[in-house]
Design a protein around this motif. Structure first.
Motif, mmCIF file in Angstrom:
data_model
loop_
_atom_site.group_PDB
_atom_site.id
_atom_site.type_symbol
_atom_site.label_atom_id
_atom_site.label_comp_id
_atom_site.label_asym_id
_atom_site.label_seq_id
_atom_site.Cartn_x
_atom_site.Cartn_y
_atom_site.Cartn_z
ATOM 1 N N LEU A 217 -5.479 3.733 -6.726
ATOM 2 C CA LEU A 217 -4.726 4.964 -6.446
ATOM 3 C C LEU A 217 -5.607 5.978 -5.732
ATOM 4 O O LEU A 217 -5.197 6.595 -4.747
ATOM 5 C CB LEU A 217 -4.204 5.583 -7.746
ATOM 6 N N ARG B 224 -4.318 10.016 -4.038
ATOM 7 C CA ARG B 224 -3.326 10.373 -5.041
ATOM 8 C C ARG B 224 -2.501 11.532 -4.557
ATOM 9 O O ARG B 224 -1.383 11.700 -4.857
ATOM 10 C CB ARG B 224 -4.030 10.760 -6.341
ATOM 11 N N ALA C 295 3.797 10.161 -6.939
ATOM 12 C CA ALA C 295 2.493 10.788 -6.757
ATOM 13 C C ALA C 295 2.416 12.040 -7.624
ATOM 14 O O ALA C 295 3.390 12.766 -7.760
ATOM 15 C CB ALA C 295 2.288 11.153 -5.289
ATOM 16 N N ILE D 213 4.348 5.888 -4.750
ATOM 17 C CA ILE D 213 3.256 4.921 -4.765
ATOM 18 C C ILE D 213 3.749 3.618 -5.388
ATOM 19 O O ILE D 213 4.306 3.622 -6.486
ATOM 20 C CB ILE D 213 2.066 5.456 -5.589
ATOM 21 N N ARG E 16 0.754 3.992 -0.737
ATOM 22 C CA ARG E 16 1.351 5.316 -0.815
ATOM 23 C C ARG E 16 2.165 5.586 0.436
ATOM 24 O O ARG E 16 1.676 5.460 1.564
ATOM 25 C CB ARG E 16 0.257 6.370 -0.950
#
Lengths: 178, 261
Positions: free
Chosen positions: B256, B261, B224, B206, B201
């Motif tokens: 993730l 996230r 994201a 991502i 990320r």
């Protein structure tokens, strides 16, 4: 005999292999395709090293190379020159190994015994590295050694007992006898 | 279950090693944790084996603070990768992934370069290199060339490595702003992955790199916040059956989650 057949039956050339096993350097003459596991058993008579799957899965052929568990069936003897090889025969006088043997006995951590030399060497390396005595950690470290008899529970208990003794600082990891 | 006969070679310099690679039916022996089982089964029958374990300078782990770059030799063992302080500090995701390779006894012998050259689609390290944007040094008699990990892997057990080339080193530029997540699904500890994923990320973007999902590692870019919905769409085409899609999805979701996230 045809030329082709003749070529096939030509004797294979042997090479000199100098191995340091259990602190002693020994020279053997074997074809370069010989695995360390086979040289240990058939040339040096060190039959504690068991040969199970010969594909690196079962862990029965585990030896210590420079103190670390290694598959002797995935290492050509010629390629093992210059490495310090330890088999179970080389640690029989080690108090930590004896503590493990006693713990295996007490906890019924073996039945047929085929996996036991590999288990003991892996466990000995764990004791020497002072691996934490957590069941999950022990299972992860032992995951490369398969046992088809015990269901592993008793092996984990036996190794945990010795690791706990090491944690407490008992000499050579030997637990007090009941 | 014994290997077919071969001639064993032990070069002492990289120059000597790459000169030997011209021999017919020649294979490089590094850790041997994939090659030797194949030879024991006689699925691989090389006539010449070039043991590179005696080559000096191929087992280094070096950090270049000016370039922000980690250089790893081809002979770095998986257990070293998993535990080395420099790897753990600068690329903790790589150390974590290396700890998932095989078992202790396999990691103690298996090498980074061997795993990359073997290019098993379910292996941890090829995908790690793609995710990290690593580049590889390939040496031959005519010199060296650098290849990006994304171009190196061609498909199932297939790379751009020519027969006379030796992979000698890996370089990874470390992006301090990136946040990483890794997750792998395997039936048992130490098994090859059913599916695994790296999530990187950076800001709102991502990059998700899978292994064990296709014939080679591959990356998709996600936004994201919309990652989950986009994943469903990607997986419709990426994975071949329902179970594989679920494994790929779970690996991706957990990776993730770990990347934030």
């Amino acid at each position: 005999m045809t030329e082709g057949a003749n070529q096939k039956t030509t004797a294979e050339e042997a090479v000199e292999v100098a191995l340091e096993v259990n602190g002693t350097v020994t020279k053997v003459l074997v074809p370069s395709r010989w695995l360390l596991s086979d040289v240990l058993r058939h040339r040096l008579g060190l039959t504690a090293t068991h040969v199970g799957c010969e594909q690196g899965v079962c862990g029965a052929c585990t030896v210590l190379i420079d103190g670390v568990p290694t598959r002797s069936c995935l290492l050509f003897a010629k390629a093992a020159e210059g490495l310090a090889i330890t088999t179970l025969e080389g640690v029989l006088d080690d108090p930590a190994l004896q503590a493990l043997q006693e713990a295996f006995h007490r906890h019924h951590a073996l039945q047929c015994g085929f996996c036991t030399p590999g288990m003991l060497l892996t466990a000995l390396a764990m004791v020497r590295q002072q691996v934490p005595a957590e069941p999950e950690t022990i299972r992860e470290y032992l995951s490369g050694n398969l046992c088809r008899c015990t269901g592993y529970q008793y092996i984990v208990e036996a190794v945990a007992e010795v690791l706990q003794a090491v944690d407490r600082g008992d000499p050579a990891g030997s637990p007090a006898l009941p | 279950m014994k290997p077919a006969p071969f001639v064993y070679h032990r070069p002492r310099t990289v120059e000597e090693a790459v000169a030997l690679l011209g021999l017919p039916a020649c294979k490089v022996l590094a850790g041997g944790q994939s090659l030797v089982p194949l030879m024991n089964f006689r699925l691989s029958r090389p006539r010449h084996l070039v043991d590179i374990n005696w080559l000096p300078g191929l087992d280094g782990v070096e950090w270049d603070p000016d370039q922000g770059r980690l250089r790893l030799g081809a002979l770095v063992r998986h257990q070293v990768l998993a535990t080395h302080p420099l790897v753990r500090r600068h690329l903790p995701v790589l150390a974590e992934a290396a700890g998932h390779i095989g078992h202790w006894a396999i990691r103690s012998r298996g090498t980074l370069g061997g795993s990359l050259a073997h290019a098993d689609p379910a292996a941890e390290l090829p995908a790690a290199m793609v995710a990290l944007g690593a580049r590889f040094c390939l040496r031959s008699q005519s010199g060296e060339r650098w290849v990006d990990a994304g171009e190196f892997f061609q498909g199932l057990f297939t790379t751009v490595l020519a027969e006379d080339e030796l992979l000698t080193a890996v370089e990874v530029s470390v992006d301090q702003s990136a946040r990483w997540g890794f997750y792998e699904i395997a039936r048992r500890v130490g098994d090859f992955a059913l599916a695994g994923a790296y999530a990187r990320r950076r800001g709102g973007v991502i990059d998700l790199t899978w292994f064990g999902v296709g014939p080679k590692p591959f990356t998709v870019e996600l936004q994201a916040g919309e990652a989950e919905a986009a994943l469903e769409q990607v997986l419709q085409t990426a994975a071949e059956d329902v179970a594989a899609r679920q494994w790929a999805k779970v690996a991706a979701m957990r990776a993730l989650q770990r990347a934030g996230r």
